[in-house]
Structure formats: C-alpha cells, structure tokens
Design a protein around this motif. Structure first.
Motif, PDB file in Angstrom:
ATOM      1  N   ILE A   1       0.806  -1.214   0.000  1.00  0.00           N
ATOM      2  CA  ILE A   1       0.000   0.000   0.000  1.00  0.00           C
ATOM      3  C   ILE A   1       0.841   1.268   0.000  1.00  0.00           C
ATOM      4  O   ILE A   1       0.559   2.203  -0.741  1.00  0.00           O
ATOM      5  N   LEU A   2       1.887   1.346   0.802  1.00  0.00           N
ATOM      6  CA  LEU A   2       2.671   2.582   0.895  1.00  0.00           C
ATOM      7  C   LEU A   2       3.318   3.003  -0.432  1.00  0.00           C
ATOM      8  O   LEU A   2       3.267   4.188  -0.779  1.00  0.00           O
ATOM      9  N   PRO A   3       3.937   2.093  -1.201  1.00  0.00           N
ATOM     10  CA  PRO A   3       4.475   2.538  -2.502  1.00  0.00           C
ATOM     11  C   PRO A   3       3.383   3.046  -3.447  1.00  0.00           C
ATOM     12  O   PRO A   3       3.595   4.003  -4.192  1.00  0.00           O
ATOM     13  N   ASN A   4       2.221   2.436  -3.374  1.00  0.00           N
ATOM     14  CA  ASN A   4       1.116   2.888  -4.222  1.00  0.00           C
ATOM     15  C   ASN A   4       0.612   4.258  -3.788  1.00  0.00           C
ATOM     16  O   ASN A   4       0.166   5.047  -4.620  1.00  0.00           O
ATOM     17  N   ILE A   5       0.686   4.549  -2.510  1.00  0.00           N
ATOM     18  CA  ILE A   5       0.285   5.867  -2.024  1.00  0.00           C
ATOM     19  C   ILE A   5       1.240   6.924  -2.564  1.00  0.00           C
ATOM     20  O   ILE A   5       0.818   7.994  -3.005  1.00  0.00           O
ATOM     21  N   LYS A   6       2.541   6.617  -2.600  1.00  0.00           N
ATOM     22  CA  LYS A   6       3.515   7.554  -3.162  1.00  0.00           C
ATOM     23  C   LYS A   6       3.256   7.769  -4.656  1.00  0.00           C
ATOM     24  O   LYS A   6       3.296   8.891  -5.154  1.00  0.00           O
ATOM     25  N   LYS A   7       2.998   6.666  -5.360  1.00  0.00           N
ATOM     26  CA  LYS A   7       2.684   6.781  -6.790  1.00  0.00           C
ATOM     27  C   LYS A   7       1.394   7.582  -6.995  1.00  0.00           C
ATOM     28  O   LYS A   7       1.300   8.395  -7.908  1.00  0.00           O
ATOM     29  N   TYR A   8       0.412   7.340  -6.153  1.00  0.00           N
ATOM     30  CA  TYR A   8      -0.854   8.067  -6.254  1.00  0.00           C
ATOM     31  C   TYR A   8      -0.640   9.560  -6.033  1.00  0.00           C
ATOM     32  O   TYR A   8      -1.187  10.385  -6.768  1.00  0.00           O
ATOM     33  N   ARG A   9       0.143   9.913  -5.005  1.00  0.00           N
ATOM     34  CA  ARG A   9       0.394  11.326  -4.747  1.00  0.00           C
ATOM     35  C   ARG A   9       1.119  11.983  -5.915  1.00  0.00           C
ATOM     36  O   ARG A   9       0.804  13.104  -6.301  1.00  0.00           O
ATOM     37  N   THR A  10       2.099  11.285  -6.476  1.00  0.00           N
ATOM     38  CA  THR A  10       2.822  11.819  -7.634  1.00  0.00           C
ATOM     39  C   THR A  10       1.883  11.973  -8.829  1.00  0.00           C
ATOM     40  O   THR A  10       1.884  13.016  -9.498  1.00  0.00           O
ATOM     41  N   ALA A  11       1.078  10.945  -9.064  1.00  0.00           N
ATOM     42  CA  ALA A  11       0.137  11.009 -10.179  1.00  0.00           C
ATOM     43  C   ALA A  11      -0.906  12.102  -9.951  1.00  0.00           C
ATOM     44  O   ALA A  11      -1.285  12.816 -10.892  1.00  0.00           O
ATOM     45  N   ARG A  12      -1.357  12.260  -8.740  1.00  0.00           N
ATOM     46  CA  ARG A  12      -2.349  13.289  -8.426  1.00  0.00           C
ATOM     47  C   ARG A  12      -1.756  14.690  -8.614  1.00  0.00           C
ATOM     48  O   ARG A  12      -2.423  15.590  -9.132  1.00  0.00           O
ATOM     49  N   ALA A  13      -0.497  14.873  -8.197  1.00  0.00           N
ATOM     50  CA  ALA A  13       0.165  16.166  -8.392  1.00  0.00           C
ATOM     51  C   ALA A  13       0.325  16.465  -9.886  1.00  0.00           C
ATOM     52  O   ALA A  13       0.074  17.593 -10.338  1.00  0.00           O
ATOM     53  N   ASN A  14       0.722  15.442 -10.662  1.00  0.00           N
ATOM     54  CA  ASN A  14       0.837  15.616 -12.115  1.00  0.00           C
ATOM     55  C   ASN A  14      -0.521  15.937 -12.735  1.00  0.00           C
ATOM     56  O   ASN A  14      -0.626  16.787 -13.628  1.00  0.00           O
ATOM     57  N   TYR A  15      -1.542  15.247 -12.286  1.00  0.00           N
ATOM     58  CA  TYR A  15      -2.894  15.491 -12.803  1.00  0.00           C
ATOM     59  C   TYR A  15      -3.350  16.916 -12.491  1.00  0.00           C
ATOM     60  O   TYR A  15      -3.885  17.603 -13.353  1.00  0.00           O
ATOM     61  N   ASP A  16      -3.142  17.340 -11.255  1.00  0.00           N
ATOM     62  CA  ASP A  16      -3.551  18.702 -10.871  1.00  0.00           C
ATOM     63  C   ASP A  16      -2.801  19.746 -11.693  1.00  0.00           C
ATOM     64  O   ASP A  16      -3.380  20.732 -12.149  1.00  0.00           O
ATOM     65  N   GLN A  17      -1.504  19.521 -11.895  1.00  0.00           N
ATOM     66  CA  GLN A  17      -0.708  20.449 -12.696  1.00  0.00           C
ATOM     67  C   GLN A  17      -1.188  20.450 -14.146  1.00  0.00           C
ATOM     68  O   GLN A  17      -1.325  21.510 -14.763  1.00  0.00           O
ATOM     69  N   ALA A  18      -1.465  19.280 -14.695  1.00  0.00           N
ATOM     70  CA  ALA A  18      -1.961  19.192 -16.072  1.00  0.00           C
ATOM     71  C   ALA A  18      -3.346  19.822 -16.191  1.00  0.00           C
ATOM     72  O   ALA A  18      -3.655  20.456 -17.209  1.00  0.00           O
ATOM     73  N   LEU A  19      -4.175  19.661 -15.187  1.00  0.00           N
ATOM     74  CA  LEU A  19      -5.507  20.260 -15.203  1.00  0.00           C
ATOM     75  C   LEU A  19      -5.426  21.778 -15.217  1.00  0.00           C
ATOM     76  O   LEU A  19      -6.139  22.442 -15.980  1.00  0.00           O
ATOM     77  N   VAL A  20      -4.532  22.336 -14.392  1.00  0.00           N
ATOM     78  CA  VAL A  20      -4.353  23.790 -14.380  1.00  0.00           C
ATOM     79  C   VAL A  20      -3.858  24.265 -15.744  1.00  0.00           C
ATOM     80  O   VAL A  20      -4.358  25.255 -16.296  1.00  0.00           O
ATOM     81  N   HIS A  21      -2.894  23.536 -16.309  1.00  0.00           N
ATOM     82  CA  HIS A  21      -2.368  23.897 -17.638  1.00  0.00           C
ATOM     83  C   HIS A  21      -3.462  23.783 -18.702  1.00  0.00           C
ATOM     84  O   HIS A  21      -3.582  24.642 -19.572  1.00  0.00           O
ATOM     85  N   LYS A  22      -4.270  22.727 -18.612  1.00  0.00           N
ATOM     86  CA  LYS A  22      -5.365  22.538 -19.578  1.00  0.00           C
ATOM     87  C   LYS A  22      -6.377  23.674 -19.491  1.00  0.00           C
ATOM     88  O   LYS A  22      -6.858  24.169 -20.502  1.00  0.00           O
ATOM     89  N   ILE A  23      -6.684  24.095 -18.280  1.00  0.00           N
ATOM     90  CA  ILE A  23      -7.647  25.185 -18.096  1.00  0.00           C
ATOM     91  C   ILE A  23      -7.094  26.472 -18.698  1.00  0.00           C
ATOM     92  O   ILE A  23      -7.816  27.211 -19.376  1.00  0.00           O
TER      93      ILE A  23
END
Length: 181
Positions: free
Chosen positions: A35-57
């Motif tokens: 679970i812990l490595p997946n949480i790190k991957k999730y946080r990284t993916a979520r940060a990338n998604y949020d950054q891409a969403l801001v850029h897309k907007i």
C-alpha cells in the motif's frame, strides 16, 4: 453434566499473544510492501494530474479567446474570404476594367518562385482622358471586385497629349492558384 461453558479456561494466552503479534507483523508488512508505494505513486500522479488540469484550463482559456477572435475576424473579413474562394476569370475582369478604360488587354506573367501562392497578371490599359481620374476610380473599384486583387508597382503612365497610356501589374490572390502548385 453441567451446561456451563468452560472453553475460555482452556485458552493459552501466550499462544494467543504470539498469533496476534504474528498477525500484526504480517499486516504491517503487507501494508508497507503493497500500500505505501502505491500511495507515493498516487500522490505523484495526483500532483501531475492537478498540474496538467491547471495547464489545460489555461490553454482552454487561450483557445476559447482565439476562437472568439477567429470568429470575429471571419465575420469582419467575410468579403475577403469569399474573394479567396472565387475563381479568377480573365474575361470578367477585362469587362470590369473596360468600364474605366477605353482599351484593355490582360496577359498572365510567368510565375516566379516567390509568387507561388498567387497569380501575377500584367494589365495594359489605354484611357482617353487628360487626367488620370478614371485610373484612380478603377483602383478604388478594385476593393469591391469579387476577387482579391492588388495593383502593383511600377505603374507606368504616359501621355501623348490626348490619351493617357498606363501599364501596371496586378496580383490576383486566390485559393485556386494555391491548389495548382
């Protein structure tokens, strides 16, 4: 026989604590491995998604603004766009030029390398006026012609007293000329 349950008296608390301890260790190990490595991957993916969403907007806002500008320019310049789509006809143009000049001849000039996006014609006209007023009216009327035409320099005006002879080049812009490349 008595109906009293004595199964709790036979429980070995040390074995129970050992099993509980093993269970906790296995649970903690599984959590830390799975679970812990997946949480790190999730946080990284979520940060990338949020950054891409801001850029897309931001990009969507710029795209919407450019789309509005394009629609406004399309409406403002509708005649020019329609002129590009209209195929140039030499006979129609000579009839048009005959309204302003007494004698008109039109011949196509050989296209050079830098003029591939449009056709160049040489227009030889003869007017029988003492002043070049009809020439200026002709240049003014070119703005309302069905094709996009540019009168080009040099404009050669010669007079023999009664007649004014003029020679100049016109450039006819159009999509049909681009397709023939």
């Amino acid at each position: 026989m008595s109906n009293i349950d004595r199964s709790l008296e036979k429980i070995n608390y040390i074995k129970l604590l050992i099993f509980l301890f093993v269970f906790i260790i296995i649970t903690i190990t599984l959590i830390s491995v799975l679970i812990l490595p997946n949480i790190k991957k999730y946080r990284t993916a979520r940060a990338n998604y949020d950054q891409a969403l801001v850029h897309k907007i931001r990009v969507q806002g710029v795209l919407d603004q450019r789309d509005k500008e394009l629609k406004k320019l399309s409406l403002d310049n509708k005649k020019i766009f329609d002129s590009f789509g209209h195929k140039f006809n030499q006979e129609e143009f000579t009839t048009f030029a005959n309204q302003f000049f007494s004698k008109v001849s039109l011949k196509e000039v050989k296209q050079s390398e830098h003029t591939k996006e449009f056709r160049v014609y040489e227009l030889n006209v003869t007017s029988s006026l003492k002043t070049p007023v009809k020439f200026y009216k002709f240049l003014n009327a070119l703005n309302h012609y069905q094709n996009l035409i540019q009168a080009d320099f040099p404009i050669d005006l010669k007079s023999n007293g009664d007649l004014i002879y003029s020679t100049f080049k016109i450039k006819v812009y159009g999509l049909a000329a681009v397709k023939k490349q």
